[in-house]
Structures are given as C-alpha cells and as structure tokens.
Design a protein around this motif. Structure first.
Motif, PDB file in Angstrom:
ATOM      1  N   ALA A 182     -48.429 -73.596 -44.258  1.00 32.20           N
ATOM      2  CA  ALA A 182     -49.844 -73.313 -43.999  1.00 32.20           C
ATOM      3  C   ALA A 182     -50.091 -71.839 -43.715  1.00 32.20           C
ATOM      4  CB  ALA A 182     -50.335 -74.169 -42.827  1.00 32.20           C
ATOM      5  N   LEU A 183     -49.144 -71.211 -43.034  1.00 36.57           N
ATOM      6  CA  LEU A 183     -49.371 -69.831 -42.584  1.00 36.57           C
ATOM      7  C   LEU A 183     -49.769 -68.872 -43.700  1.00 36.57           C
ATOM      8  CD1 LEU A 183     -46.849 -69.044 -39.730  1.00 36.57           C
ATOM      9  CD2 LEU A 183     -49.270 -68.485 -39.776  1.00 36.57           C
ATOM     10  N   PRO A 184     -49.051 -68.861 -44.826  1.00 32.45           N
ATOM     11  CA  PRO A 184     -49.453 -67.908 -45.868  1.00 32.45           C
ATOM     12  C   PRO A 184     -50.894 -68.111 -46.317  1.00 32.45           C
ATOM     13  CG  PRO A 184     -47.348 -68.905 -46.414  1.00 32.45           C
ATOM     14  CD  PRO A 184     -47.872 -69.625 -45.213  1.00 32.45           C
TER      15      PRO A 184
ATOM     16  N   LEU B 298     -52.185 -62.124 -39.343  1.00 38.27           N
ATOM     17  CA  LEU B 298     -50.918 -61.465 -39.651  1.00 38.27           C
ATOM     18  C   LEU B 298     -49.989 -61.512 -38.456  1.00 38.27           C
ATOM     19  CD1 LEU B 298     -52.026 -58.369 -41.739  1.00 38.27           C
ATOM     20  CD2 LEU B 298     -50.499 -60.211 -42.451  1.00 38.27           C
ATOM     21  N   GLY B 299     -50.577 -61.327 -37.262  1.00 37.70           N
ATOM     22  CA  GLY B 299     -49.760 -61.413 -36.053  1.00 37.70           C
ATOM     23  C   GLY B 299     -49.089 -62.772 -35.948  1.00 37.70           C
ATOM     24  N   LEU B 300     -49.884 -63.829 -36.180  1.00 39.23           N
ATOM     25  CA  LEU B 300     -49.309 -65.177 -36.127  1.00 39.23           C
ATOM     26  C   LEU B 300     -48.227 -65.328 -37.190  1.00 39.23           C
ATOM     27  CD1 LEU B 300     -52.444 -67.478 -35.674  1.00 39.23           C
ATOM     28  CD2 LEU B 300     -50.813 -66.738 -33.958  1.00 39.23           C
ATOM     29  N   TYR B 301     -48.473 -64.742 -38.347  1.00 37.17           N
ATOM     30  CA  TYR B 301     -47.543 -64.868 -39.460  1.00 37.17           C
ATOM     31  C   TYR B 301     -46.181 -64.279 -39.100  1.00 37.17           C
ATOM     32  CZ  TYR B 301     -45.950 -64.665 -44.320  1.00 37.17           C
ATOM     33  OH  TYR B 301     -45.255 -64.838 -45.475  1.00 37.17           O
ATOM     34  N   PHE B 302     -46.210 -63.074 -38.539  1.00 40.96           N
ATOM     35  CA  PHE B 302     -44.929 -62.413 -38.304  1.00 40.96           C
ATOM     36  C   PHE B 302     -44.257 -62.895 -37.036  1.00 40.96           C
ATOM     37  CE2 PHE B 302     -46.728 -59.425 -41.390  1.00 40.96           C
ATOM     38  CZ  PHE B 302     -45.679 -59.453 -42.293  1.00 40.96           C
ATOM     39  N   ARG B 303     -44.989 -63.614 -36.182  1.00 39.75           N
ATOM     40  CA  ARG B 303     -44.327 -64.145 -34.995  1.00 39.75           C
ATOM     41  C   ARG B 303     -43.906 -65.592 -35.183  1.00 39.75           C
ATOM     42  NH1 ARG B 303     -48.170 -63.983 -30.769  1.00 39.75           N
ATOM     43  NH2 ARG B 303     -46.643 -65.215 -29.659  1.00 39.75           N
TER      44      ARG B 303
ATOM     45  N   VAL C 163     -53.355 -69.312 -44.492  1.00 39.84           N
ATOM     46  CA  VAL C 163     -54.267 -68.848 -43.450  1.00 39.84           C
ATOM     47  C   VAL C 163     -54.439 -67.339 -43.570  1.00 39.84           C
ATOM     48  CG1 VAL C 163     -54.538 -68.574 -40.973  1.00 39.84           C
ATOM     49  CG2 VAL C 163     -53.807 -70.756 -41.904  1.00 39.84           C
ATOM     50  N   VAL C 164     -53.319 -66.634 -43.756  1.00 41.20           N
ATOM     51  CA  VAL C 164     -53.405 -65.187 -43.925  1.00 41.20           C
ATOM     52  C   VAL C 164     -54.220 -64.860 -45.168  1.00 41.20           C
ATOM     53  CG1 VAL C 164     -52.093 -63.078 -44.296  1.00 41.20           C
ATOM     54  CG2 VAL C 164     -51.221 -64.837 -42.761  1.00 41.20           C
ATOM     55  N   LEU C 165     -53.936 -65.580 -46.241  1.00 44.62           N
ATOM     56  CA  LEU C 165     -54.639 -65.330 -47.496  1.00 44.62           C
ATOM     57  C   LEU C 165     -56.143 -65.540 -47.328  1.00 44.62           C
ATOM     58  CD1 LEU C 165     -53.836 -64.672 -50.424  1.00 44.62           C
ATOM     59  CD2 LEU C 165     -53.914 -67.098 -50.902  1.00 44.62           C
ATOM     60  N   THR C 166     -56.511 -66.618 -46.621  1.00 44.78           N
ATOM     61  CA  THR C 166     -57.932 -66.886 -46.378  1.00 44.78           C
ATOM     62  C   THR C 166     -58.586 -65.714 -45.669  1.00 44.78           C
ATOM     63  OG1 THR C 166     -57.382 -69.216 -46.132  1.00 44.78           O
ATOM     64  CG2 THR C 166     -59.543 -68.529 -45.376  1.00 44.78           C
TER      65      THR C 166
ATOM     66  N   LEU D  92     -41.817 -57.734 -55.694  1.00 43.70           N
ATOM     67  CA  LEU D  92     -40.588 -56.980 -55.460  1.00 43.70           C
ATOM     68  C   LEU D  92     -39.836 -57.449 -54.237  1.00 43.70           C
ATOM     69  CD1 LEU D  92     -41.910 -53.403 -56.296  1.00 43.70           C
ATOM     70  CD2 LEU D  92     -40.570 -54.954 -57.733  1.00 43.70           C
ATOM     71  N   VAL D  93     -40.582 -57.879 -53.200  1.00 50.29           N
ATOM     72  CA  VAL D  93     -39.932 -58.256 -51.937  1.00 50.29           C
ATOM     73  C   VAL D  93     -40.242 -59.703 -51.596  1.00 50.29           C
ATOM     74  CG1 VAL D  93     -39.450 -57.448 -49.604  1.00 50.29           C
ATOM     75  CG2 VAL D  93     -40.567 -55.916 -51.239  1.00 50.29           C
ATOM     76  N   PRO D  94     -39.636 -60.658 -52.269  1.00 50.21           N
ATOM     77  CA  PRO D  94     -39.944 -62.062 -51.973  1.00 50.21           C
ATOM     78  C   PRO D  94     -39.624 -62.431 -50.533  1.00 50.21           C
ATOM     79  CG  PRO D  94     -38.245 -61.874 -53.664  1.00 50.21           C
ATOM     80  CD  PRO D  94     -38.673 -60.488 -53.353  1.00 50.21           C
ATOM     81  N   ALA D  95     -38.768 -61.630 -49.875  1.00 54.69           N
ATOM     82  CA  ALA D  95     -38.401 -61.955 -48.497  1.00 54.69           C
ATOM     83  C   ALA D  95     -39.618 -61.944 -47.573  1.00 54.69           C
ATOM     84  CB  ALA D  95     -37.366 -60.963 -47.979  1.00 54.69           C
ATOM     85  N   LEU D  96     -40.723 -61.388 -48.041  1.00 54.20           N
ATOM     86  CA  LEU D  96     -41.932 -61.408 -47.224  1.00 54.20           C
ATOM     87  C   LEU D  96     -42.519 -62.809 -47.107  1.00 54.20           C
ATOM     88  CD1 LEU D  96     -44.008 -58.274 -48.211  1.00 54.20           C
ATOM     89  CD2 LEU D  96     -43.169 -58.905 -45.958  1.00 54.20           C
ATOM     90  N   LEU D  97     -42.126 -63.693 -48.002  1.00 53.39           N
ATOM     91  CA  LEU D  97     -42.756 -65.006 -48.070  1.00 53.39           C
ATOM     92  C   LEU D  97     -41.730 -66.133 -48.007  1.00 53.39           C
ATOM     93  CD1 LEU D  97     -45.555 -66.172 -48.359  1.00 53.39           C
ATOM     94  CD2 LEU D  97     -45.358 -65.989 -50.820  1.00 53.39           C
ATOM     95  N   THR D  98     -40.596 -65.895 -48.655  1.00 54.70           N
ATOM     96  CA  THR D  98     -39.619 -66.967 -48.825  1.00 54.70           C
ATOM     97  C   THR D  98     -39.168 -67.618 -47.522  1.00 54.70           C
ATOM     98  OG1 THR D  98     -38.908 -65.913 -50.835  1.00 54.70           O
ATOM     99  CG2 THR D  98     -37.388 -67.473 -49.843  1.00 54.70           C
ATOM    100  N   PRO D  99     -38.804 -66.863 -46.494  1.00 46.72           N
ATOM    101  CA  PRO D  99     -38.314 -67.525 -45.273  1.00 46.72           C
ATOM    102  C   PRO D  99     -39.366 -68.433 -44.655  1.00 46.72           C
ATOM    103  CG  PRO D  99     -37.922 -65.156 -45.190  1.00 46.72           C
ATOM    104  CD  PRO D  99     -38.791 -65.401 -46.361  1.00 46.72           C
ATOM    105  N   TRP D 100     -40.606 -68.018 -44.758  1.00 43.67           N
ATOM    106  CA  TRP D 100     -41.682 -68.831 -44.173  1.00 43.67           C
ATOM    107  C   TRP D 100     -41.812 -70.159 -44.909  1.00 43.67           C
ATOM    108  CZ3 TRP D 100     -41.455 -63.673 -43.606  1.00 43.67           C
ATOM    109  CH2 TRP D 100     -41.877 -63.123 -42.386  1.00 43.67           C
TER     110      TRP D 100
END
Lengths: 469, 102, 156, 487
Positions: free
Chosen positions: D78-80, D43-48, D82-85, D463-471
């Motif tokens: 790939a990031l999503p 998650l840290g990698l995801y948000f940075r 990795v987090v999902l895994t 509800l909040v696609p912005a959590l994924l869309t920019p990535w």
C-alpha cells in the motif's frame, strides 16, 4: 406518564392551533413557531422518557418504540412546519390550520405505533391518514392538488377498508382484539382465517407504504401537492406505518412466515420497479415519488427480515429518508418559490443561479442515491447487511444492483443543475428560512452518515424492547 | 341455526361487491359509496364475531361503532376534496383524476 | 335466531349492494345504499345489539346517504357512464377470487351465540375503549376542520 | 499519521469550499501547500517502514453493532500507492494552475483523501466506503471540466464502476456472513477475516464471493472485456483527471485483487488463475493493437493503459513472488509514466488546441523541453530498459513464465509487447519528429515543476529498483507465506 403528556400535548396543541387559526388571519408565522415549539417539546419529552414502560388506558403502550415514533414524527412535523414558514399565506386555504393537521397527524402515528390492540391501531392509522389527505388537498387553487388528493383519498380509503377487513378476519379467527391474545393464538398455530386476515392487513399497509403493486396513487398525490406538503406525505405516514408494521408483526402476528415472505416479495417488486419507473421521469416530483416507492422497498426489506438488527436497519432507513427525502422536497419548494419549475428541464443551470441551494439540494440527492459519508448510504448498507446476516443473498444481489439505477437518475438531476447552462440569467433570491432548513438537514445527513452509532443504538434499544416482550 | 360462518359469508359477499364497485365505477361519488359498502362489510364481521366469540369484552361491536365514526369522517373529507375537484373540472367522473401525467 | 329472517335480510343486503355498484343512475345507487344500510341495521338487531342498530340507522342509513345525495345534487351528476368491459372482467375476477379464497377459510369453529345489551356495550365503550373513544373525537374534529378548510370560500 | 493523510485533504477541501473568493488564486496555493506537506509526510512514512507486514495501524470503533471498525494500516504494497497518490496530487494541482474554479481543487483534495483511504483501509466496509467516495469527485472532475463528450463519459465511468462496486458490497457482506460461522461473530476486519480463509475456501459459494470482488477490480483495472469505459473517461477527462485516473484510480483494481482476492480467496485464485491470465493476455494484445489504430493522442495513451494493466493482471494470475512483485512494480511505474504522458498531452493540446495525431508534427523541434519529456514518457511506456516501465513488465512476464498455468500465455503477451513498442515508436515519429510547423511556447516553470518529480521518478525507478523492491517484498512475502500454507 411522559408518553401520556406527549399524547395530550399533540392533541391539545392541534386543538389550540385549530382554534387560534381563524383569529390570527395573517399570523401563520406565529402558529408555525408554536407548532415547532410543541414538536420540539415533544422530542425533548420523548428523549427524557425514552425508557419509560407503562400501559396507558389499557391500550397505549409507553415503550422506547413509542418514544422513537414520537421523535421521528415530531422531527418530520418540525421540519415541515419550518419549511412552511417560508412563503405563501396567500396561497393557502387556511394558512393557520395547516399546522393543526401536522400535530394531529403526528398524534395518529404515535397512537398507531404504541397501540396494543387492533382498534387503536386502526384509529391511529386513520387519524394520520386523514391529516395527509387534507394536506395533499391543501393547495386549493391548483387543479392538480385536488385531483392528486382525490386519488390519494380514494386509494387510501380502499386500503384502509382492506386493512380493516383483514383485522375483522383476524378478530374472527382469534376471538380477540388484543395483540397479546392474538399473538398467543398465532403462536399456537395461526387459524387459517386469521392468517388470511394478516395478509389482507399487509396489503392495506402496503398501500400506505406505497409498495408495488399498491403504489398507483403516489406520483399523482406528490405531483399535485405543494412540495412542503409532499415532504410531509413522503415522511410522516411512512414513519408511522413502517414502525407500526414492525410493532404489529412482533406484538400481534408473531412469526407467520407466509406474511413476512409476502412482504419480502412486495419489497423486491418495489425496489426493482420503483427504480425502473423513476428512470423515465422528467418531472422532479414524479421522479421523487417513484424513487420513494423504491426507498420503501428497501425499507420493507429490512422490515421483512426483522429481528433487532433488521428492524433497527429499517428504522435507520426511515431516519435517513426523512432527512434526505424531506430536504429534496424542500429544495423543490425553495426553487418553485423562486420561480423555477420542478422539472429536470427547469433545473438546468440552477447552480449558476442559486449555488447555495444547488449544493444543499445535491447533498440531499446524493444521500438518497446512497453516496458514502451521508446517512442514505449507511441506511442502505444496514438493510443489505441485515439481509446478509440471514443469508438472503439472491435478494441482496438484486437490491444492490438496483441502487445503480438510483445513482443514474439522481445524478441526471445533478447533471442538469450543475453542468448545463441556465436558460435565464440572473441570481435567484432563495428564501433564507428554507435555505437554513436545508442547511440543517444537510448537516444531519452528514452527521448520521459519519457517526451513526448513537442513533443506531437507540433504534436497537427500541426494537430489543419490542421483541423482548 | 345461524352460525358465525353465515355472517362471515355475508360479509365476504358484501366486501366482494364493494371491491367490484371500487374498481368499475367511473364516478367518484359512486366509488366512495362502494368504499362505504366495504366498511360495512367489515363492521358486520366485527359485530357478528363479538356476539359469537368475544363474550367478555364484546370489543367487535365497539369496533363497529368506531367504523361508523370513521366512515362519516372519511366521507366528509372526501366530499370536501370532491367539491374542489368539481370546482376545477366541472365533473365528478374518475376520468378527470386519471389524466394526470408529468 | 330465525334462519328465515337472516336469509331475507342477507338477500336484501346483497341485492341492495348490487344495485349500488351496478346502477347507471347515481341517484338510484344512493337510495339503494340507504336501503342496504338499513337492512344491515336489521342484521344488528338479529345480533342482539339494538344500540348498534340505532346508530347504524342514524348514521349510515340516514346521514350518509343524505350527504351523498346532497353532493350528487351539487355536482349535478346523474348518470354513471359504464366502465369498459375489461374493467368489469378484471373486477369480477378479483371479487370472485377473493370470495372463493375466503370460502375455503370459513370453517371457523362454532361457538355459542351470546348477545349483550345496550348498557353493557355503553359501559365497555367508556372503560375498555376509553382512549379510542377520545381518539375518535379528535378524528371527527380533524375531519370537520379539514372539510371546512378545504371547502370554504376564499375570503378577500 | 495515516489518518492525517486521509482526513487532512477532506478538511482542506472543506476549507476551500467554504472560502468565499471568486478567483482560485488562494485555492490553488492552499491545495498545493496541503498536498506538498502531505507528500512529505507520506514519504516520511515510506522511508520509516519497518520492512515487513503492516505498520502504522490505527483502530477505532466505528459501527460496533455491525462489526465494522475504523482500522487503517499500511504495508509495503500500500505504501508506494499512498506516496504516489500524494505526489500526483501535487502534480495535478500544478498541472491545473490555470484553472479558475476553486471547486476543482477541492475535488482533487477529496480524491486524494479517499484514495489514500482505499489503500489504507483494513476494514472491508471502510474500504468499500472509500472505494465509493472516489467516484463522486471523479465524476464531477470529468463531467464539469472535461472535453466535449464529458457528460456521457462521466456517467459511463460512474455506472461501470458502480455495478462493480455494488457487487463487491454483496461479496463483502457475503464474506462476513460465511466467515461469521467460523469466527463466531460478524466482522469486516481484514486480519480477522484472514483467520477464516480456510473455512471460506471450503464453501461452494466461495467462487461467487471471489468473482464479486474480482469483477469490481477488473472493471477498475480495467481488463478486457470491461474496459470500455476507460477510453471515454480518459479522453474526456481534464489533464488532472487523467493523471489521477491513470496514476491511482486504476491501481485500486490491482491493489484490490492482491489484497482481497488473493488474500482472502487464494484457493479460488488458483482455480481461476487461467481465466484471469487469459483476460490479461487479451488485454495486453488487444490493448496494443487498439493503441496502434488510434488517431487521438489521449485515446492512444488510454488504450496503452489497457495493455499495461494486462501485465499487472498477468503477474497477479501467476501467483508467484516474482510475478506479484512485478505487478506492483508495474502499477507504480505505470502511475508515474502514464501520469507523465497525460500531463504532456494535456499541455500539448492546450497549445495546439487539438489532440489529433495527424494534426501535429515536429513538436520536438518547436518545443524541445515538452517534446523531450514526452519522448521520455513514450519510451518509458514501451518498457525501455533503464526506465521505470521495464522492470515491472519483465518481472510480470517472468513470473507468468514460472507458473504452470500461465506459461504459454507469455508467448502471446510478447506479441502484444512488440506491437506496443511499434505503436509508441510510431507515435514518436509522427508527433515529435519532423519539421516544425508552427512555434509554440515551451514549458513554463510551473509546468516544468509539475513534470519534474515524475521525470525523476521515471528514471530513478528504472535505475535504482532498490527504492521500491524491498517495500514490495515486505508486503508480498508475508502474504505469500500465508497463502502457501493453504494451497
């Protein structure tokens, strides 16, 4: 002079062991230790003298390739001697002499790989072959051992004779026995007679490598021999002949395309049919025998492609097969010693009864199947990469598809060992020295599977020197 | 005038006969005898080539000598194994070896 | 070199070899083998190599057939049951293919015949092929130990 | 950091394997701790993530003689995953809390490491190595801890996947060979190989190479007609195995199609877009109809996966920004929702000892918590707006509509969409509604903890696609820019 020292060490070591054996009636453990020490010393010397270049007595060449042969053959001998520590003075004809044949067999292989003329090549081949005939027959009290060895000997003698006749024709065609002169004649345009001779020599070596259609002896010989002896039959002669084939092709036959293309065809037959036949086996020794045929097919593919990378890939295949194939046979030996017959039926539920042995055996089988992270995977990968590097894609696709079959039959064994319920209850007591050996071999499989660069650069160095003659 | 070709032809005929024997004989002793013929065929080719084409080293005739050594060694091991087969089966026919199956 | 001598020897060799591979009596086959190898020794005389001929006579024409006869007696083999006709066909075909294939290649360039005496051969044996000579001794030793180990009686 | 995510699970698996202890109390706690920490790192990698292109690259020599290196990096595609895994590992460990074997947890960790490696590898050989490694632990998870026909299912899974992956190996080697003419060296580095894409495109064998990759990924995805392993594997796998299969293993297919087929063979992708699109539509419609006919709950969900993955393939085949975006979004959402469905079915069948739909009624009445979450998951599965599943399907279809080649297929896909809605609602009606027949214990805290992150994500991603869309955009846009220059 290091190479000469090694040759003397193996020859005299064998002599010493053979002389000491009748005196030490019950002391085969001592002789096993001595043999392992001799092999270890030979390996150390080979590493020390890896880059030595010399011509010994005008017919044996000290080169990195020879040192490589010493390393691989000594490793095979070392492991088999270790595996034989385990049990069975009571089972063997001459418990101590066993080790003399290991030493002499290795000597024959080294001479074969390092020879610079047809004569020494042939004698080295015969020396290593005779050692294996005796080892195949060693379990005298079992009918299968004698029968398998007999079949092995007859077909081995036939193949030697064919090879010999091929050499005679090469000699008749070129007028020389020396590799350098033969090569010069081949480069000028091979005389038809010599080319035919080279093809016959290939047939003879194909027999020794167990390539289809010259494979008929393999399953019976492996089934008959004790697994420890079978481990030797499956590794040492293949190392000697595999490296010797490369040396012979490069040093003597130059680039006769007809010969390498024939080898390619043999390779193709071997990995297709070897894998298909292995599918139907229920006896584990026969399964391993047929899978050996397939493995030798992949090996021959690397040899047929040639070049530094192709040969180094083949060399790595030998290394990986020596470790994993040897481990598979030692696992059979350990199981047989604990009373488990070497059949898929017999191995059912082995995990419940001998977890350590099962896991170590699984690593060997997975490496043979070619699972990543183990040496067997990289070995296949390199051979495939070698064929890709020369653009042989039709062969490549067939080769990769046949590996799927390999997965199927190796996993069938694992399925029996890990998933089925055992027929009998109770933990098995597995011989600790065999278990330790399996542990070392599993470690080596993983080591070379994760970090191949060191071994591979050594192999490349050896073949670069060979090709750059 | 006898040429190298004559000797090679003789050797080829002998080799073909030996090959025929290895395939058709149904007694292990007879098979080993056929193998001896094969080896002798090769030895003839070597010896003749040495006399015709290798006047300096004569290595072919040396090779022929070694072939005899090899043949003797091969036979002694072969017969030792054969005795074991005989002890177990009471026969030296090839059939006893053929029947192995897993 | 006499053409007639070669022709007679070649004929005898081929005839002997045919008896070896065709005879249904294994003792006849072994005796024929001795004769065949004896005639091969004659061939070596023709090639101007008496040393080779003597050794061929001693080893191949005498020792090996005697050993063979000994094994024949021990295993009480007498007759060889003939193989099925299919085998003969396959083998004959293979041998024929081999021969015809080879015949096409027998255009080896002609060279002069130059024999070498026994001393010359002996000197070369211990110079040119010194290492193989030593290897051969190991080979014989291995065969000897191997035969002993495999054939000796079990000691209790 | 990325290497940490790959190798810490391997080490942890080794620790568990070496730990001599008969009961798995230690193993499961240890596995939970490791996977929890790794999830936080992921998650840290995801948000940075800096927002575009590849980040966190690490490159070490591996097999220099072959031109293969240890090259890992992550981008927005790939990031999503990795987090999902990492997250699904936590869920799987929790879902298997009652398991007694430590080997099981070791295998789950092995799976986590290998799957992370698949998504992170930027060297084709390294990718292949991880792609293959995944098979072995998954095989054993199914074969040892699965249901009645587990051995057959495991072997089928193994052999199907292998045929695909060995063909991919041939294609990888072929790609390196043909690219070496342009690059002057033999290399398997993705970024290096991309430089050779124009010359690869002009080769007559490009189609062969393309299909070498594509077959492997279509089998993994899975797409009609190579989907037949999936219902078996899913039905027979234990709950954790199903979660991993649905959650991440299938995604390797979609990910590979985008990364390698689109990234290395864009012209071939365009050429064969219609073929892929047709396969996608067949998967959508066929998957939905087969789902309708199932009587086994796990089989039902498995077949709905074929339908869901059809949208992914359709989105990729459209080769539009919105379609690709939808494909990735759909994969993530499917991982969450289908993972949740399998979790609920697993927990349900542990209680009822059956997976027969006909044998269950009134589950919601007897277990409100379990029934409620299952209800949510089924609604998510049919693509209800407001839940994670909607956006991905919608965007995939929209993207397909925008592209000429795939426009007509959208109408057919809609039939599949409606069929699946029917199938899911019918399942709700048959299983969840009705009088309760028997009392079962509802979710315990551990099981709830397993379900909670997935429930939260299923709602949040809706509800909040912005959590994924920019990535996703950060990964897709550079790729599309690269491709546009070539077409």
């Amino acid at each position: 002079m290091i190479t000469l020292t090694i040759v003397l060490l193996l020859a005299l070591g064998g002599l010493g062991v053979a002389l000491a054996a009748p005196l030490l009636k019950r002391g085969s453990g001592v002789l096993a230790g001595v043999t392992m020490a001799i092999f270890a010393l030979a390996m150390i010397l080979a590493v020390a003298g890896f880059n030595e270049r010399a011509l010994i007595f005008g017919s044996l060449e000290a080169s990195p390739l020879t040192a490589l042969a010493v390393l691989l053959l000594s490793a095979a001998g070392f492991f088999v001697a270790w595996g034989n520590l385990a049990r069975g003075e009571e089972l063997w004809g001459g418990p101590g002499e066993f080790f003399a044949f290991l030493l002499w067999g290795a000597l024959g292989g080294v001479l074969l790989v390092g020879s610079t003329n047809l004569l020494l090549f042939f004698l080295g081949l015969e020396l290593s072959a005779y050692a294996t005939y005796v080892l195949a027959a060693y379990d005298r009290d079992r009918k299968e051992s004698a029968e398998g060895a007999m079949k092995y000997l007859v077909l081995g003698a036939l193949s030697s004779a064919i090879l010999l006749y091929g050499f005679a024709l090469v000699y008749a065609g070129t007028g020389s026995m020396e590799f350098a002169a033969i090569r010069a004649a081949f480069l000028k345009g091979a005389p038809a007679l010599a080319l035919l001779g080279a093809l016959l020599a290939l047939v003879g070596l194909g027999f020794k490598l167990a390539l289809v259609p010259f494979h008929a002896w393999v399953p019976d010989a492996y089934q008959g021999a004790r697994p420890v002896a079978a481990a030797y039959l499956a590794s040492a002669p293949k190392i000697a002949v595999g490296l010797g084939l490369a040396a012979l092709f490069v040093r003597a036959f130059g680039p006769p395309d007809a010969v390498t293309q024939s080898l390619l065809v043999l390779a193709l037959f071997s990995f297709v049919f070897g894998n298909l036949w292995a599918l139907a086996q229920t006896n584990l020794k026969r399964l391993l025998a047929y899978s050996t045929i397939a493995h030798m097919g992949y090996l021959a593919l690397g040899l047929a492609i040639g070049g530094t990378f192709g040969y180094a890939a083949a060399g790595f295949y030998l290394l990986a097969y020596l470790i994993a194939g040897g481990a598979a046979f030692f696992a059979l030996e350990a199981a047989e010693a604990a009373g488990v017959p070497s059949t898929i039926e017999g191995w059912k539920g082995l995990f419940k009864r001998a977890p350590g042995l099962s896991v170590l055996a699984a690593i060997a089988f997975l490496s043979l199947a070619g699972v990543p992270g183990l040496a067997g995977f990289l070995a296949k990968l390199y051979v495939f990469a070698a064929s890709a590097k020369v653009g042989l894609f039709a062969v490549l696709v067939v080769a990769v598809l046949t590996t799927v079959l390999g997965y199927y039959y190796y996993f069938r064994v694992l399925q029996a060992a890990f998933l089925e319920a055992p027929k009998e209850e109770g933990r098995l007591s597995v011989n600790p020295s065999l278990l330790a050996l399996l542990f070392v071999l599993a470690g080596l499989s993983i080591l070379f599977g994760v970090w191949p660069a060191g071994a591979f650069s050594g192999l490349e160095q050896a073949f670069r020197v060979l090709i750059g003659l | 005038m006898i040429t190298l070709g004559h000797f090679l032809a003789l050797s080829a005929v002998l080799f073909a006969i030996g090959l025929f024997g290895v395939i058709t004989r149904r007694n292990l002793i007879a098979v080993l005898m056929s193998v001896e013929i094969l080896l002798n065929a090769a030895a003839i080719a070597f010896a003749a080539t040495a006399a015709y084409k290798d006047p300096v080293f004569f290595s072919g005739q040396l090779f022929a000598l070694f072939i005899m050594v090899v043949a003797a060694a091969e036979l002694s091991i072969g017969f030792a194994i054969l005795l074991n087969v005989f002890r177990h089966t009471g026969s030296a026919a090839t059939d006893v070896v053929e029947e192995m199956r897993g | 070199m006499s053409v007639l001598g070669f022709a007679i020897l070649a004929g005898l060799i081929i005839a002997g070899a045919l008896v070896v591979v065709l005879s249904e009596n294994i003792v006849h086959a072994a005796v024929a083998l001795a004769f065949t190898f004896f005639f091969v020794a004659g061939l070596y005389v023709l090639l101007g190599s008496p040393l080779l001929a003597v050794i061929q006579f001693a080893v191949n024409a005498a020792a090996i057939p005697i050993l063979t006869l000994f094994i024949i007696m021990t295993t009480q083999s007498r007759r060889i049951r003939p193989a099925s006709g299919v085998f003969y066909l396959v083998a004959g075909f293979l041998a024929l293919v081999f021969l015809v294939g080879l015949w096409g290649y027998l255009g080896a360039p002609e060279t002069a015949f130059r024999p070498l005496g026994p001393e010359g051969l002996g000197v070369r044996l211990l110079t040119v092929t010194l290492l193989p000579f030593e290897v051969a001794s190991v080979l014989l030793l291995l065969a000897m130990v191997g035969a002993v180990v495999l054939a000796r009686r079990r000691e209790e | 950091m990325v290497s940490l995510l790959i190798f810490v699970p391997f080490l942890a698996a080794l620790v568990i394997a070496l730990f001599e202890e008969e009961d798995a109390a230690f193993a499961k706690r240890f596995a939970l701790g490791v996977s929890g920490v790794l999830t936080l790192i992921a998650l840290g990698l995801y948000f940075r993530y800096p927002g575009e292109g590849f980040a966190y690259a690490e490159k070490l020599p591996w097999m220099p003689f072959l031109g293969a290196s240890y090259h890992v990096a992550l981008d927005g595609i790939a990031l999503p995953f990795v987090v999902l895994t990492a997250l699904l590992t936590v869920v799987s460990v929790l879902a298997s809390w009652r398991k007694k074997d430590r080997a099981f947890f070791a295998l789950l960790l092995l799976l986590e490491g290998a799957l992370t490696g698949v998504f992170a590898a930027l060297d084709l050989l390294l990718f292949f190595v991880f792609f293959e490694i995944v098979l072995v632990p998954m095989y054993f998870v199914i074969a040892v801890w699965g249901y009645e026909e587990r051995r057959y299912a495991a072997m089928k899974f193994l052999l199907y996947s292998l045929v695909g992956s060995v063909l991919m190996l041939a294609a990888i080697l072929g790609t390196a060979y043909y690219a070496s003419a342009e690059l002057g060296k033999f290399t398997f580095d993705y970024l290096e190989l991309q430089k050779a894409v124009p010359s690869l495109a002009s080769l007559p064998v490009a189609a062969w190479l393309f299909w070498g990759f594509a077959i492997a990924f279509l089998i993994k995805l899975p797409s009609f007609p190579v989907h037949t392993w999936l219902p078996h594997a899913h039905t027979q796998a234990p709950t954790a195995g199903s979660i991993f299969l649905a959650g991440v293993l299938l995604k390797m297919g979609g990910y590979g199609l985008i990364r390698f087929n689109l990234g290395l063979f864009p012209t071939e992708m365009k050429r064969f877009a219609a073929v892929l699109g047709v396969l996608a539509v067949i998967s959508i419609v066929y998957g939905a109809y087969v789902t309708l006919a199932q009587r086994d709950l796990k089989r039902l969900i498995a077949n709905s996966s074929v339908n869901h993955m059809g949208y992914v393939l359709l989105g990729i085949a459209s080769m539009t920004a919105i379609g690709l975006h939808g494909a990735v979004y759909q994969m993530v959402a499917h991982g969450v929702i289908t993972g949740l469905m399998f979790l609920m079915v697993g927990l349900l069948s542990e209680r009822t000892h059956t997976r027969e739909i006909g044998a269950m009624r009134g589950i919601y009445a007897s277990m409100p918590l379990l029934g409620g979450i299952f209800w949510l998951a089924l609604l998510g599965g049919l693509g209800l707006p407001g839940l994670a599943g909607f956006l991905g399907e919608f965007q995939s279809l929209w993207g397909a509509y925008l592209a000429e080649t795939t426009r007509w297929m959208v109408w057919l896909a809609l039939i599949g969409l409606l069929t699946l809605v029917g199938a899911m609602l019918w399942t709700v009606q048959r299983v969840l509604l009705g009088e309760k027949e028997k009392d079962y214990p509802d979710l315990d805290p551990i099981e709830l903890a397993a379900a909670a992150p997935l429930v939260v994500l299923a709602v949040l991603l809706g509800l909040v696609p912005a959590l994924l869309t920019p990535w996703i955009d950060g990964g897709i846009q550079p790729l599309l820019a690269f491709i546009r220059g070539l077409l």
